[in-house]
Design a protein around this motif. Structure first.
Motif, PDB file in Angstrom:
ATOM      1  N   UNK A 161       0.809  -1.212   0.000  1.00 26.08           N
ATOM      2  CA  UNK A 161       0.000   0.000   0.000  1.00 26.08           C
ATOM      3  C   UNK A 161       0.840   1.259   0.000  1.00 26.08           C
ATOM      4  N   UNK A 162       1.885   1.291   0.829  1.00 21.82           N
ATOM      5  CA  UNK A 162       2.746   2.476   0.872  1.00 21.82           C
ATOM      6  C   UNK A 162       3.522   2.641  -0.431  1.00 21.82           C
ATOM      7  N   UNK A 163       3.808   1.537  -1.115  1.00 21.88           N
ATOM      8  CA  UNK A 163       4.490   1.612  -2.410  1.00 21.88           C
ATOM      9  C   UNK A 163       3.546   2.115  -3.495  1.00 21.88           C
ATOM     10  N   UNK A 164       2.299   1.636  -3.485  1.00 20.47           N
ATOM     11  CA  UNK A 164       1.337   2.042  -4.502  1.00 20.47           C
ATOM     12  C   UNK A 164       0.941   3.508  -4.381  1.00 20.47           C
ATOM     13  N   UNK A 165       0.895   4.024  -3.147  1.00 19.13           N
ATOM     14  CA  UNK A 165       0.413   5.383  -2.943  1.00 19.13           C
ATOM     15  C   UNK A 165       1.478   6.420  -3.289  1.00 19.13           C
ATOM     16  N   UNK A 216      -1.796   4.847   7.412  1.00 20.92           N
ATOM     17  CA  UNK A 216      -0.617   5.363   8.088  1.00 20.92           C
ATOM     18  C   UNK A 216       0.087   6.432   7.260  1.00 20.92           C
ATOM     19  N   UNK A 217      -0.261   6.542   5.993  1.00 20.22           N
ATOM     20  CA  UNK A 217       0.229   7.630   5.163  1.00 20.22           C
ATOM     21  C   UNK A 217      -0.711   8.823   5.221  1.00 20.22           C
ATOM     22  N   UNK A 497       7.158   7.416   1.225  1.00 17.48           N
ATOM     23  CA  UNK A 497       8.469   6.774   1.312  1.00 17.48           C
ATOM     24  C   UNK A 497       8.844   6.473   2.760  1.00 17.48           C
ATOM     25  N   UNK A 498       8.499   7.384   3.673  1.00 13.80           N
ATOM     26  CA  UNK A 498       8.787   7.141   5.088  1.00 13.80           C
ATOM     27  C   UNK A 498       7.987   5.952   5.613  1.00 13.80           C
ATOM     28  N   UNK A 499       6.725   5.854   5.214  1.00 13.26           N
ATOM     29  CA  UNK A 499       5.902   4.706   5.615  1.00 13.26           C
ATOM     30  C   UNK A 499       6.491   3.418   5.052  1.00 13.26           C
ATOM     31  N   UNK A 500       6.923   3.468   3.789  1.00 12.16           N
ATOM     32  CA  UNK A 500       7.544   2.291   3.172  1.00 12.16           C
ATOM     33  C   UNK A 500       8.812   1.904   3.921  1.00 12.16           C
ATOM     34  N   UNK A 501       9.614   2.899   4.299  1.00 14.00           N
ATOM     35  CA  UNK A 501      10.839   2.628   5.068  1.00 14.00           C
ATOM     36  C   UNK A 501      10.505   1.982   6.402  1.00 14.00           C
TER      37      UNK A 501
END
Length: 561
Positions: A161-165, A216-217, A497-501
């Protein structure tokens, strides 16, 4: 994971913001313009007859200025006469009522509560799901890989999800993103609760995880962009409190349903009504005015129409009459500010813009914090909570669900301390003190497993010190800094990107824990985490700025240039 014993701090805080300042307020923008003030219409024409404005020195959208100062200075504002600022910008306090900020905070924060609920509910659901007597299924005999997929299915979904957004964050919008997150939460919870087999269960876990990634984003973005600056730290830290509340709620539901046949279905299914409430609540809220202004400057719609929508949104968020004068002037000033910030840049940024200039500096700060949040061992230390308490002779450790509730209550208490103090003490003191305590607790755990095994209370004290220090530092402050440090131009991409990290490093630590434990032993593993904590302390001391009391525009102007 990304983060109230008494209500007294909130009451005191509210009184402090109702206090009338003793010194008069300066004019909104005139003191920063060397020529007669241009109207917004003139500004957006092709005329070049203006001087460059220091956009972030003036109180813009959600700045902390009293509406009365606009009214008192109306004639001077129109005439464009020069005036000297009587107060520094940091002295401005935007008046607000707590009743007007509760709902714009509450409904996005439910996204964090549902994230925490999944963590708490899964701990009980895995026990119920594998029980031959209580699972209520014929496929209860799960392999280690299958069980790992059930537990981490939502984590994979959050990563996806964090990558798609990332590429669509600004076009999607904060409100719309949270609406989609609520829908995914509902679908994931219902599908998991009524899953006829393992494959459907895993699909439900993945959908629920997609909701976590979007929530979370979008939640910290929406809260940071819609709340008054002087309580931004409190509200975003309260979102961390909601995550802890969600964990507690999951533990409580698990403890009540642990002996029921098919209890895991109830544990997962109870998330659906909360997600439905979140969706209905977000439907009733307006879009972020800052996002509307960003779209106007990017040329993604009619300038006048988006400006009017932003004015109405701000009026609704502040509990004012639709289209009131104070909201209109705030929007006009911020529109000019954002337009000026874009003048020397491309009108449309590329997908890698977050790795350039001020955005890169912001990503190093925000991404570094959420990375250290995970690689200082947060998942691993909590993994050891049960054995540590059992070694100290606590009989309650035999009951995993009740023990988890006790630890969760302590986390809740320490998070509340951070919430109450973050806008008074600031971000850096809490981070430096908390991370220092984390390092000390990890070295104590290393010493316990190495040569203090006959003193189990050392381990208990170290565990509680770790949990407490984490909840006043990395827990809430990391997400607070992430939500406020990125420039408006790249805020959506930067936070994704921070959420993905965060979720990526969480997955790495979770999956690497067992091999590292076997390779190094518990004592050396905690020593490694302690060394990483010292590095993170150095990172905070050298690179993380103080953002207390600054508007989002001031942070971009003063700290990222």
């Amino acid at each position: 994971m990304a983060c109230s014993a008494t209500i007294q701090p909130l009451l005191n805080f509210e009184l402090s913001h109702s206090h009338q300042p003793k010194r008069p307020y300066s004019l909104p923008l005139c003191s920063f313009i060397k020529k007669p003030r241009l109207s917004p219409k003139h500004f957006f024409s092709q005329s070049k007859d203006y001087t460059k404005i220091n956009i972030f020195s003036s109180p813009s959208l959600f700045s902390r200025q009293k509406p009365g100062s606009h009214v008192a200075a109306q004639s001077d504002y129109s005439s464009g006469e020069e005036a000297e600022s009587l107060l520094p910008d940091s002295a401005y306090q935007e008046p607000f009522s707590w009743s007007s900020v509760i709902l714009p905070f509450l409904f996005p924060a439910l996204g964090g509560l549902l994230f925490g609920y999944d963590i708490g509910a899964t701990s009980g659901a895995t026990i119920s799901l594998q029980s031959p007597e209580l699972s209520g299924t014929t496929w209860f005999n799960l392999s280690a890989i299958q069980l790992g997929l059930v537990v981490s299915g939502s984590l994979y979904g959050a990563l996806l999800g964090s990558l798609l957004v990332y590429p669509v964050a600004d076009s999607l919008g904060r409100r719309r993103e949270l609406l989609i997150a609520a829908l995914l939460y509902v679908l994931g919870g219902v599908l998991t609760a009524f899953a006829p087999g393992l494959s459907v269960l895993l699909v439900g876990r993945l959908l629920y995880g997609l909701g976590i990634g979007l929530a979370m984003h979008g939640a910290p973005l929406y809260i940071a962009e819609t709340c008054p600056s002087q309580i931004r730290g409190t509200l975003i830290s309260l979102k961390e409190l909601f995550i802890v509340l969600g964990i507690l709620l999951g533990y409580f539901v698990g403890s009540f349903q642990i002996n029921a046949v098919g209890g895991w279905r109830y544990m997962y299914g109870c998330s659906a009504p909360v997600a439905l409430l979140m969706g209905l609540g977000m439907w009733s809220l307006p879009p972020s005015p800052r996002w509307l202004i960003l779209r106007a400057v990017q040329g993604k719609g009619s300038l006048q129409e988006l400006k009017e929508k932003a004015i109405l949104a701000l009026s609704k968020l502040r509990g004012r009459a639709p289209g009131d004068e104070a909201s209109e002037k705030q929007i006009e000033d911020t529109l000019i500010s954002v337009k000026s910030a874009y003048m020397e840049q491309e009108s449309e940024g590329n997908i890698l813009e977050v790795f350039q200039g001020p955005s890169l500096k912001a990503f190093i700060i925000g991404g570094g914090l959420v990375l250290f949040q995970q690689i200082t061992g947060q998942p691993s230390v909590l993994y050891y909570a049960g054995p540590i308490l059992q070694s100290a002779g606590f009989s309650a450790a035999a009951d995993a669900t009740r023990l988890s509730v006790v630890v969760g209550l302590f986390k809740l208490l320490m998070t509340w301390i951070a919430v109450a103090k973050v806008d008074d003490l600031g971000r850096r003191p809490l981070l430096i003190g908390g991370v220092g305590g984390i390092a000390l607790s990890l070295f104590l755990l290393c010493a316990y497993y190495k040569f203090l095994g006959e003193f189990p209370y050392v381990a208990v004290a170290a565990l509680l010190l770790y949990v407490g220090c984490y909840q006043i530092s990395f827990g809430p402050i990391s997400w607070l800094m992430v939500s406020e440090i990125f420039p408006l131009r790249t805020r959506g991409k930067g936070i994704s990107l921070a959420v993905l990290t965060n979720f990526g490093s969480n997955a790495i630590v979770t999956f690497a824990f067992s091999p590292l434990k076997e390779l190094l032993g518990a004592e050396n593993l905690f020593l490694l985490f302690g060394v990483i904590a010292l590095i993170s302390l150095l990172f905070v001391a050298l690179y993380v700025p103080e953002t207390k009391g600054l508007s989002l525009e001031e942070i971009e102007s003063k700290l990222l240039k």
